[in-house]
Design a protein around this motif. Sequence first.
Motif, PDB file in Angstrom:
ATOM      1  N   ALA A  22       0.836  -1.204   0.000  1.00 58.46           N
ATOM      2  CA  ALA A  22       0.000   0.000   0.000  1.00 58.46           C
ATOM      3  C   ALA A  22       0.868   1.251   0.000  1.00 58.46           C
ATOM      4  CB  ALA A  22      -0.935  -0.008   1.209  1.00 58.46           C
ATOM      5  N   TYR A  50      -3.691   0.048   6.541  1.00 58.02           N
ATOM      6  CA  TYR A  50      -3.115  -0.075   5.209  1.00 58.02           C
ATOM      7  C   TYR A  50      -3.677  -1.280   4.464  1.00 58.02           C
ATOM      8  CZ  TYR A  50       0.331   3.321   6.760  1.00 58.02           C
ATOM      9  OH  TYR A  50       0.941   4.449   7.228  1.00 58.02           O
ATOM     10  N   ILE A  53      -6.476  -0.362   2.250  1.00 64.73           N
ATOM     11  CA  ILE A  53      -6.235   0.427   1.037  1.00 64.73           C
ATOM     12  C   ILE A  53      -5.323  -0.279   0.037  1.00 64.73           C
ATOM     13  CG2 ILE A  53      -6.654   2.639   2.175  1.00 64.73           C
ATOM     14  CD1 ILE A  53      -3.608   3.079   2.195  1.00 64.73           C
TER      15      ILE A  53
END
Length: 150
Positions: A22, A50, A53
């Motif tokens: 990420a 993280y 995402i």
Amino acid sequence: MRLALFQPDQAGNVGTILRLAACLGVPVDIVEPCGFPWSDKALRRAGMDYAEIAQVTRHADWAAFADALGGRRLVLMTTKGATPLPEARFEQGDTLLMGSESSGVPAEVHQAARLRVRIPQVEGTRSLNIAVAAGIGLAEAIRQTGQWRG
């Protein structure tokens, strides 16, 4: 550039790798089955926010992943690699594959890789943690191909 994990065993390592990916803007492919439930707390703890995402694609098995590769070159990071990392030459479309923590990859996967890269280590040591090895290999691949972001 992509990073792929072959049947990972440890949720904490996967979470750390998702955080790495990420932060570097690199998609991750997970070749299942995993050795832990995907929603495992350790995965969320290590990946923190993280993991949410990270660009993750899960593949049901090796065959599904191999089909999804298209024409991209598969680069296996392995302690059995013939090419030491300082001599490896990466390309922009490469997919770097990390084997399972407990068993690496089977022979058919090893043979499917067009490049097999070994991170040189001090004599008498077995292997690096998979998340550490992924970071080292990915950083060198990104450096060589000029794909650093930010």
